[in-house]
Design a protein around this motif. Structure first.
Motif, PDB file in Angstrom:
ATOM      1  N   GLY A   9       0.820  -1.205   0.000  1.00 31.65           N
ATOM      2  CA  GLY A   9       0.000   0.000   0.000  1.00 31.65           C
ATOM      3  C   GLY A   9       0.843   1.239   0.000  1.00 31.65           C
ATOM      4  O   GLY A   9       2.057   1.181  -0.254  1.00 31.65           O
ATOM      5  N   LEU A  10       0.199   2.349   0.293  1.00 34.96           N
ATOM      6  CA  LEU A  10       0.862   3.646   0.348  1.00 34.96           C
ATOM      7  C   LEU A  10       1.054   4.046   1.805  1.00 34.96           C
ATOM      8  O   LEU A  10       0.106   3.993   2.597  1.00 34.96           O
ATOM      9  CB  LEU A  10       0.008   4.689  -0.385  1.00 34.96           C
ATOM     10  CG  LEU A  10       0.474   6.146  -0.309  1.00 34.96           C
ATOM     11  CD1 LEU A  10       1.818   6.305  -0.989  1.00 34.96           C
ATOM     12  CD2 LEU A  10      -0.577   7.051  -0.934  1.00 34.96           C
ATOM     13  N   VAL A  11       2.263   4.427   2.140  1.00 29.79           N
ATOM     14  CA  VAL A  11       2.564   4.818   3.519  1.00 29.79           C
ATOM     15  C   VAL A  11       3.539   5.980   3.486  1.00 29.79           C
ATOM     16  O   VAL A  11       4.330   6.112   2.540  1.00 29.79           O
ATOM     17  CB  VAL A  11       3.139   3.609   4.297  1.00 29.79           C
ATOM     18  CG1 VAL A  11       4.466   3.155   3.714  1.00 29.79           C
ATOM     19  CG2 VAL A  11       3.253   3.902   5.778  1.00 29.79           C
ATOM     20  N   GLN A  12       3.493   6.812   4.514  1.00 32.11           N
ATOM     21  CA  GLN A  12       4.436   7.919   4.604  1.00 32.11           C
ATOM     22  C   GLN A  12       5.775   7.435   5.126  1.00 32.11           C
ATOM     23  O   GLN A  12       5.851   6.426   5.836  1.00 32.11           O
ATOM     24  CB  GLN A  12       3.886   8.995   5.526  1.00 32.11           C
ATOM     25  CG  GLN A  12       2.723   9.775   4.925  1.00 32.11           C
ATOM     26  CD  GLN A  12       2.330  10.964   5.775  1.00 32.11           C
ATOM     27  OE1 GLN A  12       2.466  10.942   6.997  1.00 32.11           O
ATOM     28  NE2 GLN A  12       1.842  12.017   5.137  1.00 32.11           N
ATOM     29  N   ALA A  13       6.809   8.176   4.792  1.00 30.05           N
ATOM     30  CA  ALA A  13       8.138   7.853   5.292  1.00 30.05           C
ATOM     31  C   ALA A  13       8.110   7.793   6.820  1.00 30.05           C
ATOM     32  O   ALA A  13       7.486   8.625   7.472  1.00 30.05           O
ATOM     33  CB  ALA A  13       9.145   8.897   4.822  1.00 30.05           C
ATOM     34  N   GLY A  14       8.780   6.789   7.343  1.00 31.12           N
ATOM     35  CA  GLY A  14       8.775   6.564   8.782  1.00 31.12           C
ATOM     36  C   GLY A  14       7.688   5.626   9.254  1.00 31.12           C
ATOM     37  O   GLY A  14       7.694   5.192  10.409  1.00 31.12           O
ATOM     38  N   GLU A  88      13.023   5.159  -0.637  1.00 28.87           N
ATOM     39  CA  GLU A  88      13.774   4.199  -1.447  1.00 28.87           C
ATOM     40  C   GLU A  88      13.327   2.760  -1.251  1.00 28.87           C
ATOM     41  O   GLU A  88      13.794   1.858  -1.949  1.00 28.87           O
ATOM     42  CB  GLU A  88      15.280   4.312  -1.191  1.00 28.87           C
ATOM     43  CG  GLU A  88      15.681   4.268   0.263  1.00 28.87           C
ATOM     44  CD  GLU A  88      15.844   5.649   0.874  1.00 28.87           C
ATOM     45  OE1 GLU A  88      15.022   6.546   0.586  1.00 28.87           O
ATOM     46  OE2 GLU A  88      16.795   5.825   1.665  1.00 28.87           O
ATOM     47  N   ASP A  89      12.422   2.526  -0.314  1.00 24.39           N
ATOM     48  CA  ASP A  89      11.835   1.195  -0.158  1.00 24.39           C
ATOM     49  C   ASP A  89      10.681   0.975  -1.122  1.00 24.39           C
ATOM     50  O   ASP A  89      10.137  -0.133  -1.203  1.00 24.39           O
ATOM     51  CB  ASP A  89      11.336   0.991   1.276  1.00 24.39           C
ATOM     52  CG  ASP A  89      12.452   0.958   2.292  1.00 24.39           C
ATOM     53  OD1 ASP A  89      12.287   1.585   3.362  1.00 24.39           O
ATOM     54  OD2 ASP A  89      13.489   0.316   2.023  1.00 24.39           O
ATOM     55  N   THR A  90      10.304   2.010  -1.845  1.00 23.17           N
ATOM     56  CA  THR A  90       9.231   1.878  -2.819  1.00 23.17           C
ATOM     57  C   THR A  90       9.612   0.865  -3.889  1.00 23.17           C
ATOM     58  O   THR A  90      10.661   0.971  -4.524  1.00 23.17           O
ATOM     59  CB  THR A  90       8.944   3.240  -3.476  1.00 23.17           C
ATOM     60  OG1 THR A  90       8.424   4.130  -2.497  1.00 23.17           O
ATOM     61  CG2 THR A  90       7.915   3.086  -4.600  1.00 23.17           C
ATOM     62  N   ALA A  91       8.762  -0.151  -4.052  1.00 25.88           N
ATOM     63  CA  ALA A  91       9.059  -1.240  -4.983  1.00 25.88           C
ATOM     64  C   ALA A  91       7.877  -2.198  -5.013  1.00 25.88           C
ATOM     65  O   ALA A  91       6.961  -2.109  -4.187  1.00 25.88           O
ATOM     66  CB  ALA A  91      10.320  -1.993  -4.558  1.00 25.88           C
ATOM     67  N   VAL A 114       4.484  -1.584  -2.812  1.00 24.31           N
ATOM     68  CA  VAL A 114       4.705  -0.753  -1.629  1.00 24.31           C
ATOM     69  C   VAL A 114       5.192   0.602  -2.113  1.00 24.31           C
ATOM     70  O   VAL A 114       6.179   0.688  -2.842  1.00 24.31           O
ATOM     71  CB  VAL A 114       5.731  -1.392  -0.678  1.00 24.31           C
ATOM     72  CG1 VAL A 114       6.092  -0.420   0.434  1.00 24.31           C
ATOM     73  CG2 VAL A 114       5.191  -2.700  -0.115  1.00 24.31           C
ATOM     74  N   THR A 115       4.497   1.637  -1.703  1.00 24.76           N
ATOM     75  CA  THR A 115       4.873   2.997  -2.082  1.00 24.76           C
ATOM     76  C   THR A 115       5.055   3.820  -0.815  1.00 24.76           C
ATOM     77  O   THR A 115       4.141   3.889   0.006  1.00 24.76           O
ATOM     78  CB  THR A 115       3.817   3.642  -2.986  1.00 24.76           C
ATOM     79  OG1 THR A 115       3.628   2.836  -4.142  1.00 24.76           O
ATOM     80  CG2 THR A 115       4.259   5.038  -3.408  1.00 24.76           C
ATOM     81  N   VAL A 116       6.239   4.402  -0.661  1.00 23.25           N
ATOM     82  CA  VAL A 116       6.546   5.218   0.510  1.00 23.25           C
ATOM     83  C   VAL A 116       6.701   6.661   0.049  1.00 23.25           C
ATOM     84  O   VAL A 116       7.585   6.968  -0.758  1.00 23.25           O
ATOM     85  CB  VAL A 116       7.823   4.730   1.207  1.00 23.25           C
ATOM     86  CG1 VAL A 116       8.070   5.536   2.483  1.00 23.25           C
ATOM     87  CG2 VAL A 116       7.729   3.239   1.520  1.00 23.25           C
TER      88      VAL A 116
END
Length: 118
Positions: A9-14, A88-91, A114-116
């Motif tokens: 899913g989509l999550v904010q950094a941290g 950078e974990d977006t993948a 996963v989108t950060v």
């Protein structure tokens, strides 16, 4: 063997996410389940793995301390708890399985995005 990954899913950094993977079909005496990921324009890279019987784990250096791989109570279910996520974990994250002793993962699931965001 069929593998089904979920939980992206989509999550904010941290932030945190937990990915799940369920394997079905052919069974092995002992096996390794794991995760890899592929970011846009980049090669696929190893994330983490776990030996089903025994529980030993292995992580890519950049994930150590932030990601935790674990077995579920249900047989052939695996999780990846991701914390302190970075852009950078977006993948697309893929779960895989291989027989213990095989060098490469033999079967892969379809992947979960996963989108950060920063």
């Amino acid at each position: 063997v069929q593998l089904q990954a979920s939980g992206g899913g989509l999550v904010q950094a941290g932030g945190s996410l937990r990915l799940s993977c369920a394997a079905s079909g052919r069974t092995f005496n002992n096996y390794v389940m794991g995760w890899s990921r592929q970011a846009p324009g980049k090669e696929r890279e190893f994330v983490a793995s776990i030996v089903w019987y025994g529980g030993s784990t292995r992580y890519a250096d950049s994930m150590k301390g932030r990601f935790t791989i674990s077995r579920g109570n249900a047989k052939n279910t695996m999780y990846l708890q991701m914390s302190n996520l970075k852009p950078e974990d977006t993948a697309v994250y893929y779960c895989g399985i291989r027989r213990l002793g095989m060098e490469e993962f033999e079967y892969w699931g379809q992947g979960t995005q996963v989108t950060v965001s920063s």
